[in-house]
Design a protein around this motif. Sequence first.
Motif, PDB file in Angstrom:
ATOM      1  N   HIS A  93       0.836  -1.202   0.000  1.00  0.00           N
ATOM      2  CA  HIS A  93       0.000   0.000   0.000  1.00  0.00           C
ATOM      3  C   HIS A  93       0.867   1.246   0.000  1.00  0.00           C
ATOM      4  O   HIS A  93       1.857   1.317   0.730  1.00  0.00           O
ATOM      5  CB  HIS A  93      -0.889   0.032   1.250  1.00  0.00           C
ATOM      6  N   GLY A  97      -3.047   4.980   0.543  1.00  0.00           N
ATOM      7  CA  GLY A  97      -3.782   3.716   0.616  1.00  0.00           C
ATOM      8  C   GLY A  97      -3.751   3.128   2.014  1.00  0.00           C
ATOM      9  O   GLY A  97      -4.744   2.563   2.485  1.00  0.00           O
ATOM     10  N   GLY A  98      -2.617   3.265   2.686  1.00  0.00           N
ATOM     11  CA  GLY A  98      -2.503   2.759   4.057  1.00  0.00           C
ATOM     12  C   GLY A  98      -3.479   3.452   4.999  1.00  0.00           C
ATOM     13  O   GLY A  98      -4.165   2.808   5.792  1.00  0.00           O
ATOM     14  N   HIS A 147     -11.678   5.500  -2.240  1.00  0.00           N
ATOM     15  CA  HIS A 147     -10.817   4.319  -2.340  1.00  0.00           C
ATOM     16  C   HIS A 147     -10.774   3.793  -3.772  1.00  0.00           C
ATOM     17  O   HIS A 147      -9.694   3.573  -4.335  1.00  0.00           O
ATOM     18  CB  HIS A 147     -11.312   3.240  -1.381  1.00  0.00           C
TER      19      HIS A 147
END
Length: 180
Positions: A93, A97-98, A147
Amino acid sequence: MKKIKQPVWDLPVRLLHWLLVATITAAWISSHRTGAAHEYIGYGAGAIVLLRLLWGFTGNRYARFTQFVRPAPLTLQYLREVMQGHAARYLGHNPLGGWMVIALLSCVGLLVVSGWLTTTDLLWGYAWPVLLHTTIAWTLIGLIALHISGVLFTSWQHHENLIAAMLTGKKAPAGDDDIE
């Protein structure tokens, strides 16, 4: 000639991800008529979140929160690089994204708790727990949209199919400019 792919996301990460997608979809579909089915789906989502949290501390390298949850200054620097069109490729990630993983898991967890609160004797019949639950649900929808947009943008930016990677668990190995 077929390119060799490197394992990144293990089966538990992928299975929990897609099960969470399925439970969130089922909860959304059943939200027009709350009842036992909606509640059980919600508790299922809660169990998936708990398992993912456990796996985030005990799973393989790329499943661990310590590998992909980066400090705020690094994440903001990465965001600036994304906006400038030259963000590094991460094998696992990326920093945004993390943090999205943390936001999504937190939001689903809050949804489960707020949904449960609406069923308690103490809060039964009050409007605010239902309003809270609905607000968190819409927040989750917004996070999901972000996302998916991030996955599509990053896939385009780095010329790789992240959706396929989340199905197979494999990505092209890290290059010289990539971050593991």
